[in-house]
Design an enzyme around this catalytic site. Sequence first.
Site, PDB file in Angstrom:
ATOM      1  N   THR A  35      20.470 -13.116 -18.795  1.00 43.21           N
ATOM      2  CA  THR A  35      21.126 -12.418 -17.697  1.00 43.21           C
ATOM      3  C   THR A  35      20.760 -10.953 -17.752  1.00 43.21           C
ATOM      4  O   THR A  35      20.307 -10.449 -18.785  1.00 43.21           O
ATOM      5  CB  THR A  35      22.650 -12.581 -17.781  1.00 43.21           C
ATOM      6  N   GLU A  59      22.511 -18.657 -14.570  1.00 42.17           N
ATOM      7  CA  GLU A  59      23.167 -19.795 -15.208  1.00 42.17           C
ATOM      8  C   GLU A  59      23.037 -21.091 -14.411  1.00 42.17           C
ATOM      9  O   GLU A  59      23.325 -22.176 -14.932  1.00 42.17           O
ATOM     10  CB  GLU A  59      24.659 -19.485 -15.408  1.00 42.17           C
ATOM     11  N   LYS A  84      41.653  -4.089  -4.413  1.00 38.82           N
ATOM     12  CA  LYS A  84      43.047  -4.483  -4.204  1.00 38.82           C
ATOM     13  C   LYS A  84      43.834  -3.263  -3.752  1.00 38.82           C
ATOM     14  O   LYS A  84      44.130  -2.363  -4.532  1.00 38.82           O
ATOM     15  CB  LYS A  84      43.656  -5.079  -5.470  1.00 38.82           C
ATOM     16  N   TRP A 123      43.866  -7.850  -0.654  1.00 42.62           N
ATOM     17  CA  TRP A 123      42.453  -7.808  -1.006  1.00 42.62           C
ATOM     18  C   TRP A 123      41.592  -7.318   0.159  1.00 42.62           C
ATOM     19  O   TRP A 123      41.775  -7.734   1.288  1.00 42.62           O
ATOM     20  CB  TRP A 123      41.962  -9.189  -1.438  1.00 42.62           C
TER      21      TRP A 123
END
Length: 456
Positions: free
Chosen positions: A100, A244, A349, A354
């Site tokens: 990654t 992944e 937030k 949100w």
Amino acid sequence: PSTGRVLHTLNIRLFPEQLAFVVNHGEDEVVVVDASVLPLLAAVLDQLTTVKHFVVYGEGDLSALEGRSVHAYEELLAAEQPGYEWPELDERAAAAMCYTSGTTGDPKGVVYSHRSTWLHSLVAASGNGFAMTDRDKVLAVVPMFHANAWGLPYIAWAAGADLLMPARFLQAEPLAKVIQNEKPTFAGAVPTIWNDLLSYARKNGTDLSSMRFVVCGGAAVPRSLIEAYDELGVRIVQGWGMTETSPLAALSNPPKQATAADDVTWRARTGRVMLGVQMRVVDDSGTVQPWDGTSVGEVQVRGPWITGEYYRVDAADRFDDGWLRTGDVASVDRKGFVQITDRAKDVIKSGGEWISSVDLENALMAHPEVHEAAVVSVPDARWDERPLACVVRTPGSDVTPEQLRDHLLPLIAKWWMPERWSFIEEVPKTSVGKFDKKVLRKRHAEGDLQVEQLAP
């Protein structure tokens, strides 16, 4: 890989200490290096503990490798003897690995088996995938170290397609020349690449129409970018995945019920879950959410080409009973189309509600004088967090926050509207071309961004 060895593609854009880390952690024994990037290798040579041999392609200054076991690539090929006996390998044996990009902490290794790569290639090349055949010519702009170039070399090979690999020439001008001269039919790269190429093509009248299918991913693809390429005769389809997931897990090919009027709307979605991938959306309490297109939670996936663990790293927090926790916040509709609203670490937030930074960015980039836009959360005394819009103007533009606010008014909820604006030269990127928002948050915290604040 077919000899039983494991191919580990190295990300040359990592910081030197990270590059040395992944070589040592992966226990690499042979490094194959193009002579043009020997200076990058030289910077970490003394830190490499497992490498026994260096294979160099091309001509260059080899003085940094003096005293080490060095082989010339072409000489190795010339010395090859016929009659090599290919071993019988277990399909579940390791074939390749990627790390990654390491935006937080050390990069983590993901190992791909022969079986996982084979199955991923078959599904990706299928009709509901890229519909790739031996008539295609594939321009793999995305680097090999980015999830094996999104698997394109394997997919193209399996389909019998030709491969065009532009090496380090990923800027708009050389890519435009490759497209005009070689006429690829398929290409893949992150949005920033296509955004830059779009500006160049418009300015220079470049013909890009040979490309029947462009897969775009690595970051949310603005609807405005899809529409702009439609005007040039190029069809962009958004794909979603991660290192992944090998990486393809979802693709935004419109369903058969789609009409010409809503075709772009479907392609602007994150993507439809691919055959072979299991997906669920889980809220903060651990409850699996229905596929109703509105219920939101973290996307979790599992399947034959999705990793169940990292290489030699205990990261139990990233997995839940075999499910990979992606960190993406999204909803899924009953047709299996995913709509990611944010990364969990990037969601804003505000006052307990949100705000999607991705939706805000897409709305901003629909303005003709916005080249790029990244939205990050910043502290606010009243609402806890509020959005800060970091905007890169198109060349020659002097668009103002007030004008951009007027542009956003019909596109977003009123309480989403940013009060804070910063005009920057470029959006910082990770080594694989994604917006690096942690850099912007850090620059804001250190007072390094010039911020203009409008009255609510």
